[in-house]
Design a protein around this motif. Structure first.
Motif, PDB file in Angstrom:
ATOM      1  N   LEU A 262       8.457  14.202  -0.124  1.00  0.00           N
ATOM      2  CA  LEU A 262       8.969  15.316  -1.112  1.00  0.00           C
ATOM      3  C   LEU A 262       9.418  16.373  -0.964  1.00  0.00           C
ATOM      4  N   VAL A 263      10.546  16.840  -1.387  1.00  0.00           N
ATOM      5  CA  VAL A 263      11.157  18.219  -1.408  1.00  0.00           C
ATOM      6  C   VAL A 263      11.268  18.775  -3.071  1.00  0.00           C
ATOM      7  N   THR A 264      10.567  19.853  -3.283  1.00  0.00           N
ATOM      8  CA  THR A 264      10.497  20.193  -4.412  1.00  0.00           C
ATOM      9  C   THR A 264      10.498  21.812  -4.263  1.00  0.00           C
ATOM     10  N   PRO A 265      10.878  22.385  -5.451  1.00  0.00           N
ATOM     11  CA  PRO A 265      10.738  24.009  -5.691  1.00  0.00           C
ATOM     12  C   PRO A 265       9.258  24.308  -6.549  1.00  0.00           C
ATOM     13  N   SER A 266       8.577  23.272  -6.969  1.00  0.00           N
ATOM     14  CA  SER A 266       7.378  23.408  -7.515  1.00  0.00           C
ATOM     15  C   SER A 266       6.378  23.162  -6.595  1.00  0.00           C
ATOM     16  N   MET A 267       5.406  24.210  -6.457  1.00  0.00           N
ATOM     17  CA  MET A 267       4.107  24.261  -5.736  1.00  0.00           C
ATOM     18  C   MET A 267       2.960  23.335  -6.480  1.00  0.00           C
ATOM     19  N   LYS A 268       3.111  23.460  -7.873  1.00  0.00           N
ATOM     20  CA  LYS A 268       2.238  22.757  -8.805  1.00  0.00           C
ATOM     21  C   LYS A 268       2.490  21.210  -8.810  1.00  0.00           C
ATOM     22  N   LEU A 269       3.758  20.821  -8.782  1.00  0.00           N
ATOM     23  CA  LEU A 269       4.067  19.519  -8.425  1.00  0.00           C
ATOM     24  C   LEU A 269       3.671  18.821  -7.135  1.00  0.00           C
ATOM     25  N   ALA A 270       3.883  19.449  -6.125  1.00  0.00           N
ATOM     26  CA  ALA A 270       3.522  19.352  -4.799  1.00  0.00           C
ATOM     27  C   ALA A 270       2.156  18.890  -4.545  1.00  0.00           C
ATOM     28  N   LEU A 271       1.145  19.833  -5.224  1.00  0.00           N
ATOM     29  CA  LEU A 271      -0.342  19.624  -5.094  1.00  0.00           C
ATOM     30  C   LEU A 271      -0.833  18.381  -6.081  1.00  0.00           C
ATOM     31  N   GLU A 272      -0.147  18.154  -6.908  1.00  0.00           N
ATOM     32  CA  GLU A 272      -0.238  16.943  -8.048  1.00  0.00           C
ATOM     33  C   GLU A 272      -0.073  15.764  -7.009  1.00  0.00           C
ATOM     34  N   VAL A 273       1.019  15.630  -6.534  1.00  0.00           N
ATOM     35  CA  VAL A 273       1.676  14.500  -5.727  1.00  0.00           C
ATOM     36  C   VAL A 273       0.714  14.310  -4.525  1.00  0.00           C
ATOM     37  N   ALA A 274       0.356  15.360  -3.787  1.00  0.00           N
ATOM     38  CA  ALA A 274      -0.442  15.146  -2.728  1.00  0.00           C
ATOM     39  C   ALA A 274      -1.775  14.462  -3.185  1.00  0.00           C
ATOM     40  N   ASN A 275      -2.463  14.841  -4.407  1.00  0.00           N
ATOM     41  CA  ASN A 275      -3.656  14.172  -4.879  1.00  0.00           C
ATOM     42  C   ASN A 275      -3.372  12.871  -5.214  1.00  0.00           C
ATOM     43  N   GLU A 276      -2.275  12.410  -6.024  1.00  0.00           N
ATOM     44  CA  GLU A 276      -1.991  11.324  -6.297  1.00  0.00           C
ATOM     45  C   GLU A 276      -1.930  10.202  -5.227  1.00  0.00           C
ATOM     46  N   VAL A 277      -1.142  10.761  -4.264  1.00  0.00           N
ATOM     47  CA  VAL A 277      -1.071   9.869  -3.147  1.00  0.00           C
ATOM     48  C   VAL A 277      -2.419   9.212  -2.612  1.00  0.00           C
ATOM     49  N   GLU A 278      -3.239  10.234  -2.287  1.00  0.00           N
ATOM     50  CA  GLU A 278      -4.490   9.967  -2.135  1.00  0.00           C
ATOM     51  C   GLU A 278      -5.177   8.860  -2.793  1.00  0.00           C
ATOM     52  N   LYS A 279      -5.060   9.070  -4.144  1.00  0.00           N
ATOM     53  CA  LYS A 279      -5.716   8.478  -4.977  1.00  0.00           C
ATOM     54  C   LYS A 279      -5.312   7.100  -5.074  1.00  0.00           C
ATOM     55  N   GLN A 280      -3.985   6.752  -5.265  1.00  0.00           N
ATOM     56  CA  GLN A 280      -3.569   5.426  -5.080  1.00  0.00           C
ATOM     57  C   GLN A 280      -3.292   4.856  -3.816  1.00  0.00           C
ATOM     58  N   LEU A 281      -3.563   5.541  -2.670  1.00  0.00           N
ATOM     59  CA  LEU A 281      -3.951   4.949  -1.417  1.00  0.00           C
ATOM     60  C   LEU A 281      -5.050   3.811  -1.315  1.00  0.00           C
ATOM     61  N   GLN A 282      -5.999   4.486  -2.271  1.00  0.00           N
ATOM     62  CA  GLN A 282      -7.360   3.682  -2.254  1.00  0.00           C
ATOM     63  C   GLN A 282      -7.243   2.280  -2.702  1.00  0.00           C
ATOM     64  N   THR A 283      -6.416   2.166  -3.604  1.00  0.00           N
ATOM     65  CA  THR A 283      -5.959   0.383  -4.142  1.00  0.00           C
ATOM     66  C   THR A 283      -5.107  -0.431  -3.502  1.00  0.00           C
ATOM     67  N   LEU A 284      -4.336   0.126  -2.459  1.00  0.00           N
ATOM     68  CA  LEU A 284      -3.137  -0.416  -1.858  1.00  0.00           C
ATOM     69  C   LEU A 284      -3.564  -1.670  -0.902  1.00  0.00           C
ATOM     70  N   PRO A 285      -3.252  -2.694  -1.185  1.00  0.00           N
ATOM     71  CA  PRO A 285      -3.578  -4.009  -0.327  1.00  0.00           C
ATOM     72  C   PRO A 285      -3.139  -3.654   1.016  1.00  0.00           C
ATOM     73  N   ARG A 286      -2.129  -2.800   1.341  1.00  0.00           N
ATOM     74  CA  ARG A 286      -1.494  -2.557   2.780  1.00  0.00           C
ATOM     75  C   ARG A 286      -1.955  -0.939   3.019  1.00  0.00           C
ATOM     76  N   GLN A 287      -3.204  -0.758   2.739  1.00  0.00           N
ATOM     77  CA  GLN A 287      -3.718   0.658   2.631  1.00  0.00           C
ATOM     78  C   GLN A 287      -3.704   1.231   4.141  1.00  0.00           C
ATOM     79  N   ALA A 288      -4.013   0.375   5.054  1.00  0.00           N
ATOM     80  CA  ALA A 288      -4.077   0.801   6.339  1.00  0.00           C
ATOM     81  C   ALA A 288      -2.892   1.422   6.838  1.00  0.00           C
ATOM     82  N   ILE A 289      -1.756   0.344   6.747  1.00  0.00           N
ATOM     83  CA  ILE A 289      -0.261   0.799   7.150  1.00  0.00           C
ATOM     84  C   ILE A 289       0.208   2.091   6.503  1.00  0.00           C
ATOM     85  N   ALA A 290      -0.068   1.975   5.136  1.00  0.00           N
ATOM     86  CA  ALA A 290       0.551   3.079   4.313  1.00  0.00           C
ATOM     87  C   ALA A 290      -0.333   4.561   4.684  1.00  0.00           C
ATOM     88  N   ALA A 291      -1.407   4.392   4.893  1.00  0.00           N
ATOM     89  CA  ALA A 291      -2.216   5.589   5.294  1.00  0.00           C
ATOM     90  C   ALA A 291      -1.764   6.183   6.628  1.00  0.00           C
TER      91      ALA A 291
END
Length: 422
Positions: A262-291
């Motif tokens: 992700l490339v963005t001028p928004s630190m707020k968005l950057a932090l939110e996306v980082a948290n979302e990635v960690e959250k969504q990773l937990q339920t991915l069937p291919r979690q190990a590969i994606a992580a």
């Protein structure tokens, strides 16, 4: 997901994998063996690497019929509709032969001729890719290629994925062979008793397939040496973090070496996306590969301005670029380097992977700086046409002869003068 402020140029261009010396030697041994021993070598390596004994490499009608019984009516309908969209898009890329004439009777032109035969490598392994069949076969058909060959590694039951077989059959492909790896590339390049050689090889594969394609280049043409998949999302503070995270993970699940940025001028968005990635990773069937992909090759780059973010994107030259800003069409003109550009929040990258129509075979490893995605052009060759009139040769012969002599090529000059040019 690591977050980094960008204050200068990046040093992120990944080198194209060249393999180890041991891998290169192994590939050369396989190629030499297939050249010498043909089908016997194919059987040996299929049993060694794919753990299955294959007597007849050609997929049978019975296997095709069984494949249709394994896929849903819904998937069949989607495959057919996607094929229509892909064909419609590629039909617009067709080039025609042309001739121009001059007042002195000279005719110059270009003859566009489809390749006689092409081979498509469809990967096996952790996923099946009927979309690769559509994306490679359809532009070849639009170009006018008469012989299209598919090779793909069999599973331990000695079969290919149902979706791959159905997609190939829907497109009318007659030659589908159950063989993969470097041995399949060698067969396409040099031929065996069963598989006749082709003129150009397309399709991605593992490091052994990539090295084999590089090794046979010159005997045949190849499309590219494909690297791991990449996505870059360019976003401002109007974008939605959960959507960006989902799109980043859509590439990360491909391969532990895939790159999601992700490339963005928004630190707020950057932090939110980082948290979302960690959250969504937990339920991915291919979690190990994606992580693993996110940990090694995932990143969020925060710039001071949108203009700086665009400059970072152009430096990255990504395979896939999503523009998720308030006015994505205004950004488009500033994008110089990207394999495919997806504009707006409803143009998620999988739209292009499967259905919209443009090809999903795209340049990786920053090669979008100088190369393009797969198109009809890759399946044709162009011959120049020259019909020089007597008048034109009389007018220009002395100039041509002088040019030849300036390069020290007297016979070239005499070839012009032999036609009565003073």
């Amino acid at each position: 997901m690591k977050i980094e402020r960008v204050t200068g140029q990046l040093s992120l261009r990944r080198t194209i994998e060249s393999g180890t010396e041991e891998q290169r030697r192994a590939v050369q041994t396989i190629i030499d063996d297939v050249r010498t021993n043909g089908d016997a070598a194919l059987r040996k390596y299929t049993e060694q690497f794919d753990k299955v004994a294959i007597d007849d490499f050609l997929v049978s009608k019975e296997e095709i019929d069984e494949a249709y019984g394994e896929i849903s009516d819904e998937l069949l309908h989607v495959l057919r509709e996607a094929a229509t969209n892909i064909r419609d898009y590629h039909e617009r890329q067709k080039r025609e032969s042309w001739i121009m004439t001059k007042e002195d009777g000279t005719m110059l032109g270009q003859k566009v001729t489809p390749l006689d035969a092409v081979g498509l490598y469809v990967p096996g392994g952790t996923a099946a890719y009927p979309s690769s069949v559509l994306m490679n076969v359809i532009p070849a058909q639009v170009a006018g290629v008469q012989r299209i060959v598919i090779v793909s590694p069999p599973n331990k039951q000695g079969t290919l994925p149902a979706g791959v077989l159905v997609a190939a059959h829907e497109l009318g492909v007659k030659e589908i062979y159950k063989v993969g790896g470097a041995q399949a590339i060698a067969a396409l390049a040099y031929g065996t008793e069963t598989i006749q050689p082709v003129d150009k090889i397309f399709g991605p594969g593992n490091i052994y397939v990539a090295l084999a394609k590089r090794e046979v280049f010159g005997q045949v043409a190849i499309d590219m040496i494909a690297g791991p998949s990449e996505i870059v999302v360019l976003a401002d503070d109007t974008a939605k973090a959960n959507e960006i995270a989902a799109d980043l993970l859509s590439q990360a699940e491909h391969d532990a070496r895939a790159s999601s940025i992700l490339v963005t001028p928004s630190m707020k968005l950057a932090l939110e996306v980082a948290n979302e990635v960690e959250k969504q990773l937990q339920t991915l069937p291919r979690q190990a590969i994606a992580a693993a992909s996110i940990a090694q090759y995932g990143a969020i780059y925060v710039t001071d301005t949108l203009e700086e973010a665009i400059a970072v994107v152009n430096e990255l030259a990504p395979e896939h670029l999503e523009v998720m800003t308030a006015e994505p069409l205004l950004v488009l003109g500033q994008i110089r380097h990207a394999g495919a550009i997806f504009l707006g929040r409803f143009s998620s990258e999988p739209v292009g992977d499967y259905f919209a129509g443009p090809n999903h075979v795209l340049p990786t490893n920053g090669t979008a700086r100088f190369s393009s995605g797969l198109s009809v052009d890759e399946f044709v060759k162009k011959s120049s046409i020259i019909f020089y009139s007597e008048q034109a040769l009389k007018e220009n012969g002395r100039k041509i002869a002088a040019f030849a002599r300036a390069e020290g090529l007297e016979a070239h000059a005499r070839a012009i003068e032999a036609r009565g040019i003073e």
